[in-house]
Each structure stands twice: as C-alpha cells, then as structure tokens.
Design an enzyme around this catalytic site. Structure first.
Site, mmCIF file in Angstrom:
data_model
loop_
_atom_site.group_PDB
_atom_site.id
_atom_site.type_symbol
_atom_site.label_atom_id
_atom_site.label_comp_id
_atom_site.label_asym_id
_atom_site.label_seq_id
_atom_site.Cartn_x
_atom_site.Cartn_y
_atom_site.Cartn_z
ATOM 1 N N SER B 322 0.834 -1.202 0.000
ATOM 2 C CA SER B 322 0.000 0.000 0.000
ATOM 3 C C SER B 322 0.873 1.259 0.000
ATOM 4 C CB SER B 322 -0.912 -0.014 1.230
ATOM 5 O OG SER B 322 -1.572 1.209 1.354
ATOM 6 N N TRP B 325 2.425 1.636 -3.374
ATOM 7 C CA TRP B 325 1.437 2.076 -4.367
ATOM 8 C C TRP B 325 1.397 3.600 -4.447
ATOM 9 C CZ3 TRP B 325 -2.886 5.198 -3.962
ATOM 10 C CH2 TRP B 325 -3.759 5.181 -5.042
ATOM 11 N N HIS B 326 1.601 4.255 -3.283
ATOM 12 C CA HIS B 326 1.503 5.712 -3.255
ATOM 13 C C HIS B 326 2.644 6.383 -3.995
ATOM 14 C CE1 HIS B 326 -1.493 4.959 -0.128
ATOM 15 N NE2 HIS B 326 -1.955 6.132 -0.456
ATOM 16 N N GLY B 327 3.772 5.741 -4.089
ATOM 17 C CA GLY B 327 4.841 6.395 -4.817
ATOM 18 C C GLY B 327 6.164 5.697 -4.664
ATOM 19 N N PHE B 478 -0.349 10.147 -7.545
ATOM 20 C CA PHE B 478 -0.277 8.694 -7.356
ATOM 21 C C PHE B 478 -0.914 8.041 -8.553
ATOM 22 C CE2 PHE B 478 -0.664 10.205 -2.787
ATOM 23 C CZ PHE B 478 0.691 10.446 -2.719
#
Lengths: 308, 478
Positions: B322, B325-327, B478
């Site tokens: 997770s 996923w954001h960066g 994102f």
C-alpha cells in the site's frame, strides 16, 4: 426535473448576483496585473518587467507624441521578473494582446540583463526555460470583466474583491487603465536606503549566482521585436537603475549594451540606454523609478522617438 | 482539468444537459457521450496519455473475454498473467523505474562498485495507479469466476474511464459499477440535490481546509530546521487535515458529481479521524484502496486465517504494498511499515473488529475513553503522515527529531487563528454529520428551507471568501 431546475435557479439567484457584482467590482486595486487583461487588443505597447510597469507612463508618452502630431494610444503590458522575462509565455501573451490590424504603432521594449537571463542550470544544459505562469495559461487577455483571470489566476479568494481582508489591504499600488502601475511608497531617505540595500542583497544572493544570459530568451526577445515591428516603430530601452544594482547587472552580463546595440542594428530599430546617475534618478528600491522620475524617463523616450 | 476550476464549472453543466436532456432516451448514446466527455476530460491534462488509457482499457477488456472463453485453466492463467504483467509493466515503467534504478545504483555503490543507470525522463500519467487497479480487479474477478465479462467495449471503457473517478478514484469494482452503467438511470431529484450538497462539501474541504493548510504546511516542512517542536507538531497536525481535506474533498466531489448523473460510486472515506483504533482507521480511510488490497492481496495470501507468523507477514505485505502504491519513495514504504506496526498489536490481540460502529453513535459527545482512544489513534496517524509528506527519510527523521525536543512546549510559530477557526467549523460539521455518508448529508434536513439554504449560502461564502492558494490534488501524483 423541471422542479429541480426551478429550485436550482431560485437557489442560485443570490450567489450568481454576488458573483457578477464581484466580477464588476474588480479594479486597479484588485492586484497589480488584472486590469491589463480587461482592455481590447492594443495597437501600441510597452513591454518589459516591473521596471517598465512602474517606470514608463503611457499617458505621458501619449501626450508628448500626440502634441507632436503622432496619434498614439499606448498601453503598458509589462508585468514582473519571473513572469514577463522574454520567453515563450510572454511572447504568446503579447501576440494575444496585439491588435492584428494595428499599423503605425509605437512599441517600447524595455530590456535589462535579468529579462534575458535564465536559470543557470537550464542555460548550461542548453534546454528552453519552462515557466508555468499566468501569462502561459491565460487564454483570454482582452475581456472585461476577465472571468478567466479572476477565477483561475487571481491568487486571493474571489470575495476578497468585494470584501477585502482589512489586514491585507495594500493601498500602495494602483494599476491604471492604461497599464501603468503607480506606486505610493514611503520615500523618506532612510526607508529608500534600507529598501535598496535589501533589494540589491536579494538580487546578489538569490539571482546573480543562479542566473546566466540565456540564448533562448535572447532569441525570444528578437522574435518579439520582429512581431512588434510588423505593427509599427520599435525602440529598445534600458531604464536607469541604482549604481549598486548596475554593478550586479555588469557582473551578470558585461556586454549587455553591446548585445542590444547589435540587435538594434540587425533589426533596424533604436536602442536607448539611459545612463546610471544616482543624483539624477530616484528609485523606490534601487530597481524601480519613483513616479515623478518615471514621467521624466518617459519624456526622454518620447523625445527619442520624436527626434532621432 | 481539475474539479475546482472554471474549466470544470463549464464542462460539467454541458455534460449534465447532454446527459439528462439530449441523450437520455438512449442508454447506448448516453454511455457513448459520457465516454467521449470522459476522454475529453482526461485529454485536457495531456492528450498523449489518452492512448495509454485506451490501450490499457482494451487490453483488460480483451483479456477478460479471453479468460472467460478459454476452456482450460492453464490458458486462463496465461491470459491473466499477460494482462497483469502488461498493466504492472506500465505502472513499473512510468512510476517506479527511476526508483529501482536509483536504489540499484545505491546498493551496488555500497559494495564499492559504480553503477550508472539510465534514468528515464518521463512524467507520471495522471490516474495510472487508479485505472490500472480498476482493470486488474476486473480481470481478477473474471478469473476467479466472480463476474462474467461484458461484451460491450463502450460499457467497459466507461467503467474504467468514467471522468469523476478516472484520475483519483475511488477505485471501483466491476460488480458495483458495471451494472449501473448497463442499466438506464432515472433522474431523482433527492439524489441530485444530495449530489450537489456533497460537491459543495467536497469543495469546502479542498479549497478552504486543504489549500489553506497547505500554505502553512509547506512553510513548516520546507524550513523545518528553523522551527521548534510545537511548530513542527502543529505542521504535522495541519498536514493531517490537509491530506484529508484534499483527498476526501476530491472523493466527495467525485461521488457527488456521479450521483448527479444517477451513478453511485463506492464510499471512499468515512470520518477516519474519529477512529478509536488503527484498524478502524483503515476501515474508514481510502476505503476503496484498502478493500482492494484486502480482496486481491491479503485474502489470497491467506489473510488472518493462519498462525501468528502468517498474520504478521500478511499485514506487513499489505501495508508495504500500500505504501509503495503511493509512490516510488522510501518515505511511503516507511509510512506503510509504521501503519503495519500500529496495526499488528490490535490484530494479534484480536481487537481489530472491536470498533465497528461509528463513535458515540447514540450520544452527542464521546466518552472520555473514546476521546482518549481517538486522540491516540489520531496522533499515531499524524506521526506516520510526517513520513508521507517528507521529501526523503532524512527529512522525515530530522522533522520528527525536531518535533520531540523540549521546544514542543513552546508557543507554535505560524499559528493562524483564522485557519484554526475554519478547521474547528469543519470538525464540528463532520462530527455532527458523522452518521451520514459525508459531513453535510443529514444536517438541516428537517430545518425550514430558508434556514437550510442559509447554511448552504454560508458554506459558499466561506469557499469564496477563504479560498487558499490553489494546490493540485495530492492524490493526482499517485
């Protein structure tokens, strides 16, 4: 559906009315740029950075030229360093502000080393500068009220126009309808000395070491001159600055005057470099002329246009 | 095109008129129009990446059909791998390539070797993480026989590219959105009014709370070395409100816009800062992403059915993924790891489902215990947000180090009374409206029309009077 539209229309009456009143209340105190985007396309322009915005006064220029038989109505379309340095955004915006049918106009192109300097790293890399400024994004520069500017570019809340924040009201700046930005600052010697020292320090510390003459910007200056030449007479002008500021400019671009002379020669236009003289010219901060000396400088430019 | 711009204010009424007046009689025409407008909306950002979106859409559409039609399990698996591989490949190139190249060079460098990786000068296509996940959930659901693929490419393309959710979610599921796209929508005044209210509240969160908080947050985070502990704490708390106002505000506008068009999107936020433990927080924050990871990563890994080790491993996997996923930055990974650490004690003690209802459901105010639990949860989240906001790990550790210094008891600098009042008003509305789907939903429903309208006018006044400097929506990156 009909019921929804009826209630929506009723509900929106008040907000829309306030919105329209707000738009029409925007004026020369709204910000230092807004009014320049509210006039029709122009046939004579003054372009440059804040030095020209505050220094060159269209009403003075027009009265001298008109008195000598040249029917001119000029408009100051100068903004500030960081926005109206010569480059793609400013060039495109000038094109939008130009009346395409204009002939025999007068165009004052204010130049100085900062207006053709770019970010040092960008210049070294040989890539174009990229500025995401309102001059790039604003599509319509000839609309009154300019909804696009007020909604997208105005950097305060919209209702600030109608209900200004009393803590943030700034009555030191007034943008006239001809585009001249009048300043009303404290001009006591000690304040001016302090402001000058601060401005020079800012330029020395933050701009000088991170800037370099930009071939890309010089190229855009050239095509800006080409564009304006199609519509009338162009004159390149270097406005006076305080000697301490001039020292920095000589460091940034020692051959600036020569470069401009060559450009003027190539384009067959005039170049007027007004000499530095701290006793003759007064500045608000070493960089911008006080209004009375702005009028004097404008007369000098008018004389140059009238008596080559 | 951003939701809080003049462009969108002109765009949406045109869509509304075309949708409810011009194309209403034909579902097919309505969907084609909606798809065309969605692609126009996306192309306003960068038309070149529209081709990537269209390619990704048709890849998943075609893969879905192939997975369904192929008789053998092995071939189904091949099509799944092709679809997932290409989708993640795009995501990897556009979002993570430079991160891996840089990390590889650093790793090799630490052994005394010199590596000169090629860095790509690519910009991140807006919304790629969101529409990739839409597509992945679709092919996974077909592979696991949860749904049948649609045979209509327009319906599928609209499921992926529907403009309210295209660039920052919520991450929809085919089981939820596709049936709505395939059925005629009816104009219901109550729903449309509710959608308008949600848009209004979303705008308030974004332009008043998030954008005003951003000005001070940027100042404090950029110059953290010049501030004392209390100011740094104040900056971190404000960032918590900035990111919540920004992202949940965006989600509210997306949900409200879709509801005006008769389409219900998944709820993405449910008053997360009123959570009493971290597990509750994750049931209320970015719900569509959390549930995506739960359904497509956590449960396939075994979920919490195995032993302690399995629970620990799966919890870390889901939170690290997770974060990633954001960066492409270690800060996001540490942010994820921190949340895993906060979450594990709750999970391992079996208390992860002890706060399922909304806090103080039957009373006006929370109990002392609930208040204490909410404060602890909020503070934990704030600490993790520092990593999320920091430029790099060094920045984050220096910030936290500065925060926990004796100056934490001093008077904070950069304190804005105006912003404090606005945040106070915001929290009050959220608290009073916490039983609804968004803060404003149920407030004033029984009031006389004039009083209700006065409240809406008041919020509109705040929006136009206290707009902060416009900032791009955080989750667009994102």
């Amino acid at each position: 559906m009909k019921q929804f539209l009826k209630w929506l229309a009723l509900f929106m009456l008040l907000p829309v009315a306030i919105f329209v009143i707000t738009l029409y209340s925007a004026d020369g105190r709204t910000d230092p740029y807004y009014l320049r985007f509210t006039t029709p396309p122009q046939s004579s322009l003054i372009v440059g950075t804040s030095r020209a915005a505050q220094g060159i006064q269209p009403h003075v220029l027009d009265s001298m030229l008109n008195a000598n038989g040249r029917a001119v109505k000029s408009f100051n379309y100068s903004f500030a360093i960081g926005y109206s340095n010569y480059g793609a955004p400013y060039y495109e915006s000038i094109k939008k502000k130009m009346d395409p049918a204009a002939q025999n106009g007068v165009f004052i192109v204010a130049v100085d080393p900062w207006s053709v300097a770019g970010d040092l790293a960008t210049v070294r890399a040989g890539i174009p500068e990229y500025e995401w400024t309102f001059l790039r994004t604003l599509n319509n520069v000839n609309m009154s009220p300019n909804v696009e500017y007020l909604m997208e570019e105005y950097d305060k809340p919209l209702l600030n126009i109608l209900v200004p924040d009393p803590r943030k009201v700034d009555d030191r700046l007034l943008l006239h309808e001809d585009g001249w930005l009048e300043t009303n600052l404290d001009l006591s010697p000690s304040t001016v000395t302090e402001r000058t020292a601060k401005k020079v320090k800012e330029y020395r510390d933050t701009r000088l070491n991170s800037s370099a003459p930009s071939p890309w910007r010089l190229g855009y200056l050239e095509i800006t001159v080409d564009l304006l030449q199609k519509h009338g007479e162009v004159i390149l002008v270097r406005l006076p600055v305080h000697s301490s500021m001039m020292v920095l400019e000589d460091q940034l671009m020692p051959t600036f005057d020569r470069t401009m002379e060559l450009l003027a020669l190539r384009k067959n236009v005039k170049y007027l470099s007004i000499p530095v003289n701290d006793r003759e010219w007064s500045f608000t901060d070493g960089n911008h002329l006080v209004p009375s000396d702005g009028a004097k400088v404008t007369k000098l430019i008018a004389e140059e246009l009238l008596h080559p | 095109m951003l939701f809080n711009t003049l462009e969108f204010a002109l765009f949406f009424p045109i869509v509304f008129v075309l949708y409810w007046f011009v194309t209403k009689r034909s579902l097919r025409l309505q969907n084609v129009m909606l798809l065309a407008m969605s692609y126009y909306f996306y192309a306003q950002w960068d038309w070149r990446f529209l081709f990537l979106l269209i390619f990704s859409t048709f890849l998943d559409y075609f893969s879905g059909l192939q997975i369904h039609r192929t008789p053998t399990h092995a071939m189904k698996r091949v099509w799944l791998i092709i679809s997932v591989g290409i989708n993640l490949g795009f995501l990897g190139v556009f979002k993570y390539y430079n991160f891996f190249a840089d990390s590889f060079a650093n790793l090799v460098g630490s052994f005394g070797f010199e590596a000169h990786p090629v860095f790509l000068s690519v910009i991140l296509p807006v919304g790629i993480s969101f529409y990739t996940f839409h597509g992945l959930s679709y092919v996974f659901d077909i592979y696991y026989d949860r749904i049948k693929p649609t045979t209509d490419p327009v319906d599928y393309a609209l499921f992926v590219g529907f403009f309210p959710l295209l660039v920052a979610g919520p991450i929809e599921r085919a089981t939820h959105l596709l049936p709505q796209i395939q059925s005629p929508r009816q104009f219901e005044m109550a729903k449309v009014v509710d959608g308008c209210k949600q848009v209004l509240w979303g705008l308030f969160k974004k332009v008043v709370i998030a954008d005003n908080a951003a000005e001070i947050v940027n100042l404090i985070f950029d110059g953290h070395q010049d501030y004392g502990g209390s100011t740094l704490l104040y900056g971190a708390v404000l960032f918590a409100f900035q990111i919540y106002g920004d992202f949940s505000g965006y989600s509210d506008i997306a949900l409200g816009t879709a509801r005006i068009l008769g389409i219900e999107l998944l709820q993405n936020f449910n008053f997360p800062y009123f959570s009493r433990d971290i597990a509750e927080f994750w049931r209320r924050w970015h719900i569509s992403l959390s549930s995506w990871f739960r359904d497509y990563v956590y449960i396939p890994l075994g979920g919490s059915r195995g032993g302690t080790w399995m629970k620990v491993r799966n919890t870390f996997v889901i939170f690290l993924v997770s974060g990633f996923w954001h960066g492409a930055n270690w800060t996001f990974i540490v942010w994820g790891a921190l949340h895993a650490l906060f979450f594990l004690p709750v999970l391992l003690s079996g208390k992860n489902r002890s706060n399922m209802s909304i806090v103080a459901e039957n009373s006006m105010l929370p109990s002392w215990r609930e208040t204490f639990n909410m404060a602890v949860t909020f503070f934990s989240v704030v600490i993790a947000w520092v990593f999320f906001r920091a430029e790099d790990l060094g920045h984050a550790f220096a910030y936290i180090g500065g925060m926990f210094s004796p100056t934490i008891f001093s008077k904070p600098a950069e304190f804005s009374m105006q912003l404090a009042a606005l945040v106070g008003f915001f929290l009050l509305i959220e608290w009073v409206g916490r039983r609804g789907k968004y803060g404003l939903q149920d407030i004033g429903l029984k009031w006389p029309r004039l009083a209700r309208w006065a409240m809406y006018y008041g919020i509109m006044f705040l929006i136009f009077r206290f707009t902060g400097k416009s900032e791009t929506f955080i989750y667009f990156q994102f």
